[in-house]
Scaffold this active site. Structure first.
Site, mmCIF file in Angstrom:
data_model
loop_
_atom_site.group_PDB
_atom_site.id
_atom_site.type_symbol
_atom_site.label_atom_id
_atom_site.label_comp_id
_atom_site.label_asym_id
_atom_site.label_seq_id
_atom_site.Cartn_x
_atom_site.Cartn_y
_atom_site.Cartn_z
ATOM 1 N N ASP A 277 42.961 34.419 52.312
ATOM 2 C CA ASP A 277 41.794 33.557 52.460
ATOM 3 C C ASP A 277 42.285 32.136 52.680
ATOM 4 O O ASP A 277 42.996 31.584 51.828
ATOM 5 C CB ASP A 277 40.901 33.631 51.218
ATOM 6 N N GLU A 285 43.293 32.535 48.201
ATOM 7 C CA GLU A 285 43.461 33.836 47.558
ATOM 8 C C GLU A 285 44.315 34.719 48.452
ATOM 9 O O GLU A 285 44.362 34.536 49.669
ATOM 10 C CB GLU A 285 42.105 34.529 47.311
ATOM 11 N N ASN A 287 44.432 38.658 49.020
ATOM 12 C CA ASN A 287 43.696 39.877 48.695
ATOM 13 C C ASN A 287 44.527 41.110 49.003
ATOM 14 O O ASN A 287 44.903 41.341 50.151
ATOM 15 C CB ASN A 287 42.390 39.927 49.485
#
Length: 322
Positions: A277, A285, A287
């Site tokens: 992100d 982030e 993920n």
């Protein structure tokens, strides 16, 4: 492959997915198109018996039909190590039950299954905290249980984002303006009065126009387009689940640099499918549990991202030792 690949997926109930957006369904369609045999489990279907990972497994077929996208056969108990591939696509929360699932899947991995993503990586790489391994890629970030430290961070950086460490989809994310009188109650709520860790990040205003871009990586290599999730006029969050609009764009040089910094570590840890992100050129982030965005990018750029992932899995299968 010399024989039919047997693939099992561990996911939340398939009947509740959003057909038009679900990345797991895209993966299953791509695997079935290769002639792979599909099976289905939800987390309650898994168990450990005398050190052997087992599951109550149901045969699965999928189709690109918005009204009826799956058919399930009768269940049978099978050792999970007998599958060639196990897709772990259970959504967060990243809680102790999620950790227990990774233990079971690690036993399946030890018995010969290729688990995507690798269970140990799922345990080690919390999607918020793992950004700390790449500080050169991130905006100012604090992970703490100390509410006074959070307040000091807010004074130093002005507008901030506060989020829990275990959830997804924009759940319980707060944006606080300088001097916001709700700051204390937000800190108290997310840390449970100092009993839980939470994350505080400097607010990146680029999200308003440029969105929160999801950059997908397959075996450490980026897909050439990102999905910029632009918040609605009534929300701060760049999450599709929170009403953001997904707009595809080519990767820019900064995106490429971020992938060069992070991709090799993901690949070496056995993470075949991940999503960064990125807001304003900074990673917020990483993920690794159940990244999404495939269906939107496929539609906008005529891609087959799930097919690329299946090719990466085939390569991994060809190099494994049974």
């Amino acid at each position: 492959m010399g024989s039919t690949v047997r693939l099992a997926v561990v996911m939340d109930p398939i009947e509740h997915i959003k057909f038009a957006k679900d990345t797991t369904l895209a993966m299953l369609l791509a695997a079935q198109a290769r002639g792979w045999a599909l099976s289905y489990l939800t987390p309650p279907d898994l168990r450990l018996r005398d050190g052997v990972a087992e599951g109550s497994v149901r045969p699965l077929s999928v189709r690109p039909d918005a009204q009826l996208w799956h058919t399930l056969g009768p269940p049978s108990v099978q050792p999970l190590g007998g599958f060639d591939v196990i897709l772990m696509r259970k959504d967060p929360p990243f809680d102790i039950e999620f950790v227990y699932l990774t233990y079971i899947l690690e036993r399946a991995e030890s018995a010969g299954a290729v688990v995507v993503n690798r269970p140990r990586a799922l345990r080690d790489m919390n999607e918020k905290v793992y950004t700390a391994w790449f500080p050169q890629c991130c905006a100012p970030t604090l992970v703490t249980r100390d509410m006074l430290e959070m307040a000091a961070f807010a004074r130093a950086h002005g507008k901030i984002v506060v989020k829990p460490l275990h959830s997804m989809g924009g759940h319980s994310i707060f944006v606080l303006e300088p001097g916001d009188k709700n700051s204390s109650v937000v800190f108290e709520t997310l840390t449970e009065e100092g009993r839980r860790f939470a994350m505080v990040q400097k607010y990146l205003p680029d999200i308003v126009v440029g969105g929160d871009a999801r950059v997908l990586l397959i075996d450490g290599e980026p897909v050439p387009y990102a999905l910029a999730r632009v918040p609605s006029a009534h929300d701060n969050r760049g999450n599709l689940a929170a009403g953001a609009t997904g707009v595809g764009r080519p990767l820019n040089p900064r995106d490429q640099w971020l992938c060069q910094q992070i991709g090799p570590a993901l690949r070496d840890a056995g993470v075949l499918f991940a999503g960064l992100d990125v807001i304003g050129g900074y990673v917020t982030e990483i993920n690794v549990t159940s990244p999404t965005g495939v269906r939107e990018l496929d539609r906008q750029f005529n891609l087959d991202i799930a097919g690329l992932l299946m090719s990466a899995i085939e390569h991994r299968l060809s190099t494994r030792s049974r």
